[in-house]
Design an enzyme around this catalytic site. Structure first.
Site, mmCIF file in Angstrom:
data_model
loop_
_atom_site.group_PDB
_atom_site.id
_atom_site.type_symbol
_atom_site.label_atom_id
_atom_site.label_comp_id
_atom_site.label_asym_id
_atom_site.label_seq_id
_atom_site.Cartn_x
_atom_site.Cartn_y
_atom_site.Cartn_z
ATOM 1 N N HIS A 102 0.804 -1.225 0.000
ATOM 2 C CA HIS A 102 0.000 0.000 0.000
ATOM 3 C C HIS A 102 0.840 1.281 0.000
ATOM 4 O O HIS A 102 0.548 2.243 0.713
ATOM 5 C CB HIS A 102 -0.969 0.014 1.185
ATOM 6 C CG HIS A 102 -2.028 -1.065 1.125
ATOM 7 N ND1 HIS A 102 -2.523 -1.558 -0.057
ATOM 8 C CD2 HIS A 102 -2.688 -1.740 2.110
ATOM 9 C CE1 HIS A 102 -3.437 -2.477 0.204
ATOM 10 N NE2 HIS A 102 -3.551 -2.625 1.503
ATOM 11 N N HIS A 176 -9.608 2.001 0.750
ATOM 12 C CA HIS A 176 -9.584 0.840 1.640
ATOM 13 C C HIS A 176 -10.705 0.859 2.684
ATOM 14 O O HIS A 176 -10.461 0.602 3.865
ATOM 15 C CB HIS A 176 -8.205 0.775 2.312
ATOM 16 C CG HIS A 176 -7.728 -0.595 2.611
ATOM 17 N ND1 HIS A 176 -8.424 -1.482 3.403
ATOM 18 C CD2 HIS A 176 -6.616 -1.258 2.215
ATOM 19 C CE1 HIS A 176 -7.743 -2.607 3.496
ATOM 20 N NE2 HIS A 176 -6.643 -2.499 2.777
ATOM 21 N N GLU A 314 -11.323 -3.840 -2.944
ATOM 22 C CA GLU A 314 -10.477 -2.763 -3.458
ATOM 23 C C GLU A 314 -10.279 -2.919 -4.957
ATOM 24 O O GLU A 314 -9.683 -3.898 -5.403
ATOM 25 C CB GLU A 314 -9.121 -2.809 -2.743
ATOM 26 C CG GLU A 314 -9.234 -2.713 -1.236
ATOM 27 C CD GLU A 314 -8.106 -3.472 -0.548
ATOM 28 O OE1 GLU A 314 -6.953 -3.051 -0.670
ATOM 29 O OE2 GLU A 314 -8.374 -4.493 0.096
#
Ligand code: BGC
Length: 348
Positions: A102, A176, A314
């Protein structure tokens, strides 16, 4: 409406914006572009916050598993925290075993964004902008990013991502939110039914890096082509589920990359009747079944979050694409504009 939500340790004020349209209520923080709450009605018209989060900036800063956050520069993992582009090797911030997750430890979820509200026809929204300096978390190029959150008159929450660079780089932006359509803090979300419009997914190794070619979902726990409860197969003895402690994989959407958002998945909570349909321009969807929630965090409801108490959906390009030439490309070059759109539609 804009209010002060709190302060960072260095004194920076963090604002919270509240929007409402078409029956959906959204609260967004200037810290991480975080969706702090998202409220929608159930079949009786009763509202609940259907996304996990916190009541204070301190909790988001200290220990958040990306609750509601904007993710960049690269959603999900880059294997070994490195990639090569145009014969130059880049080393990324490594924050997940030996991999980069991420965007690294100082990703977009930890940044303070400039936020401007807008009204356009019958839509309301927020425009979030940020310039990520060349080399941030190891990524090349100055990345100018605009993320637009729109609430439509139908109560859809739409996200439009745009980015440009001054050097060749890779980009894969997402959001997220942890969904529990019965309401955050209400217990397990594994009774929710999920449908994913994908016949293939990308199997992973023990570090959750895709091993290469996509595999068919047919005959495996990964087959969500027809709606089924998340809990139905999550305990199947399957090496892929053992690696991830449940579902935490990228589904290869049958529609592929599209210019306009097309349906990717539908989530439905039988108890409240609430539904969420996700449409996207992206070719992939990471379905994560909340495997690492372990009862060490509590939400605004005052209840603690345990394994499976929410699910993430996602929209994305595939994990580790910078190292997988056969995957749809995540490369962005000067003069090009990265564009991605995801629409969340609610019903009951
Ligand atoms: C990843 C998980 C990770 C979670 C964040 C998901 O997108 O796939 O592996 O644990 O984000 O905590």
């Amino acid at each position: 409406m804009k209010e002060v939500f709190g302060k960072l340790a260095d004194g920076t004020e963090i604002h919270r914006w509240s929007l409402e349209n078409g029956g959906t209520r959204l609260r967004v923080l200037s810290y991480g572009g975080i969706v702090q709450s998202l409220e929608v009605p159930d079949r009786e018209g009763r509202y609940a916050n259907v996304s996990l989060g916190f009541d204070s900036v301190e909790e988001y800063v200290a220990d958040s598993p990306y609750f509601g956050a904007l993710i960049g520069r690269y959603g999900n993992r880059v294997g070994g925290g490195r990639f090569t582009l145009d014969d130059t090797a880049y080393e990324l911030d490594v924050n997940d075993g030996g991999n980069s997750l991420h965007g690294g430890a100082g990703g977009f979820d930890k940044a303070v964004w400039d936020v401007e509200p807008f009204v356009q026809d019958s839509n309301v929204g927020l425009r979030l902008t940020r310039t990520s300096p060349d080399g941030e978390m190891g990524y090349p190029g100055t990345l100018r990013t605009t993320v637009t959150y729109t609430l439509t008159e139908d109560g859809d929450w739409r996200i439009d991502y745009e980015a440009t660079t001054d050097r060749p780089t890779v980009v894969n932006l997402t959001n997220h939110v942890y969904w529990n359509l019965a309401g955050e803090g209400s217990g397990s979300a594994h009774d929710h039914e999920l449908e994913i419009a994908a016949s293939r997914y990308t199997p992973v190794d023990a570090g959750l890096i895709p091993t290469g070619e996509p595999a068919e979902v047919a005959g495996t726990p990964f087959d969500f082509r027809r709606a089924k409860p998340i809990g139905a197969d999550v305990r199947t003895r399957d090496q892929q589920l053992l690696y991830a402690k449940g579902f935490d994989h990228n589904w290869v959407l049958d529609k592929g990359r599209t210019d306009l958002p097309e349906r990717a998945a539908t989530l439905r909570d039988p108890s409240s009747g609430r539904t969420l349909t996700i449409s996207t321009t992206e070719p992939g969807l990471q379905f994560y079944s909340g495997n690492f929630l372990d009862g060490t965090l509590a939400g605004p409801s005052g209840r603690i979050y345990r394994q499976g108490d929410a699910v993430c959906l996602e929209t994305q390009h595939f994990p580790d694409s910078p190292n997988k030439p056969s995957y749809p490309s995540t490369v962005l070059r000067p003069g090009q504009t990265y564009r991605s759109t995801t629409v969340h539609s609610f019903g009951a």
